[in-house]
Motif scaffolding. Sequence first.
Motif, PDB file in Angstrom:
ATOM      1  N   HIS A 162       0.833  -1.209   0.000  1.00 25.54           N
ATOM      2  CA  HIS A 162       0.000   0.000   0.000  1.00 25.54           C
ATOM      3  C   HIS A 162       0.865   1.255   0.000  1.00 25.54           C
ATOM      4  O   HIS A 162       0.635   2.180  -0.815  1.00 25.54           O
ATOM      5  N   GLU A 163       1.874   1.297   0.859  1.00 31.25           N
ATOM      6  CA  GLU A 163       2.705   2.509   0.943  1.00 31.25           C
ATOM      7  C   GLU A 163       3.562   2.703  -0.312  1.00 31.25           C
ATOM      8  O   GLU A 163       3.756   3.822  -0.777  1.00 31.25           O
ATOM      9  N   HIS A 196       1.517   4.411  -2.803  1.00 35.09           N
ATOM     10  CA  HIS A 196       1.533   5.881  -2.678  1.00 35.09           C
ATOM     11  C   HIS A 196       2.808   6.454  -3.311  1.00 35.09           C
ATOM     12  O   HIS A 196       2.779   7.492  -3.981  1.00 35.09           O
ATOM     13  N   HIS A 246      -5.901   6.698  -2.377  1.00 36.71           N
ATOM     14  CA  HIS A 246      -6.817   5.750  -1.742  1.00 36.71           C
ATOM     15  C   HIS A 246      -8.027   5.450  -2.624  1.00 36.71           C
ATOM     16  O   HIS A 246      -8.727   6.362  -3.070  1.00 36.71           O
ATOM     17  N   TYR A 263      -8.977   1.421   2.081  1.00 36.54           N
ATOM     18  CA  TYR A 263      -9.151   1.045   3.477  1.00 36.54           C
ATOM     19  C   TYR A 263     -10.254  -0.003   3.546  1.00 36.54           C
ATOM     20  O   TYR A 263     -11.188   0.005   2.724  1.00 36.54           O
TER      21      TYR A 263
HETATM   22 ZN   LIG Z   1      -2.661   5.103   2.343  1.00 37.73          ZN
END
Ligand SMILES: [Zn+2]
Length: 294
Positions: free
Chosen positions: A215-216, A219, A225, A256
């Motif tokens: 996930h990071e 980014h 997101h 999320y």
């Molecule tokens: Zn995030």
Amino acid sequence: MSRHFRAQYPVLAVIAAMSAACSSAPGGEAPGDDWVEKNEDLSTVPTYEQYRDEARRTILGRDVFVVETDMLFSDEAKLLDYYNERYTDPVDKSIINVASGNRDTRSSPKNIRYCFSAGWGQNQGTYTAPDLEPVRIAIQQAMEAWEGIANVQFVYMSALDGATCSTSGANPGVDFIVQHYSDSNTAIGPFPSNSWSNQRLLVPTSGIGRLLAIHEVGHALGFRHEHTHSGASPRCSESGTYEELTAFDTDSVMKYSDCTVSQAINGTELSALDAIGARVAYGPPDWWWAVIVN
Ligand SMILES: [Zn+2]
């Protein structure tokens, strides 16, 4: 969304050249220049018949349909579904950050350099940093996952590890650093457009698992997101500008689990739509062409 196709995908020019050499492939009909060109113009909506005829390919002796460079449909019903979703009942398009009007991608996506800061495993006064080894393994596995689906390559500048690997002074020659920080649980990934001082992938005191690292790193590649998507359910808005690259994907690594409850990530592996979004932004990985062009 693809009006900058050629500019953003120099690899396509290479593929066009490669395809000439592939004309004797089984099935005989390798994609040529026109295959690339026709994916560039999305300013006018083709009729379904035009769309189908332009997508028709014979690959390894099988009649298939290929659209948008890398989406392959083995039967016409699925192609029609996709056409309808795209043109007659459009669904807005993984999510990438937009900075100064452009997609916020890494400028040298095949050479994204990083290093690890100093002090891992040590008492930092207000917190104790996690050990480096498990963090390094998780982050590098996450990088490998993204490298497997899109035309990106991370380069570990291990000689810069330690005190040199810091954003508090001049850039030692990386695109971002991996650093520990005081939060117990929350990791943070830097967008490509961040200032140098904020080019930090921050790892909490509890460390980082592989899925959170995916996930990071997402980014760090510019992806935002998924739950901000116009088609998201539940949807939670965020500030900033972004572009939707695919339909909403509830399985996205960038979503999320329930944004109305917490910042806990889905905890999923890269989904099919994550991969498509990553290829829209960065182009396909090298292995992709061996499959499509052969
Ligand atoms: Zn995030």
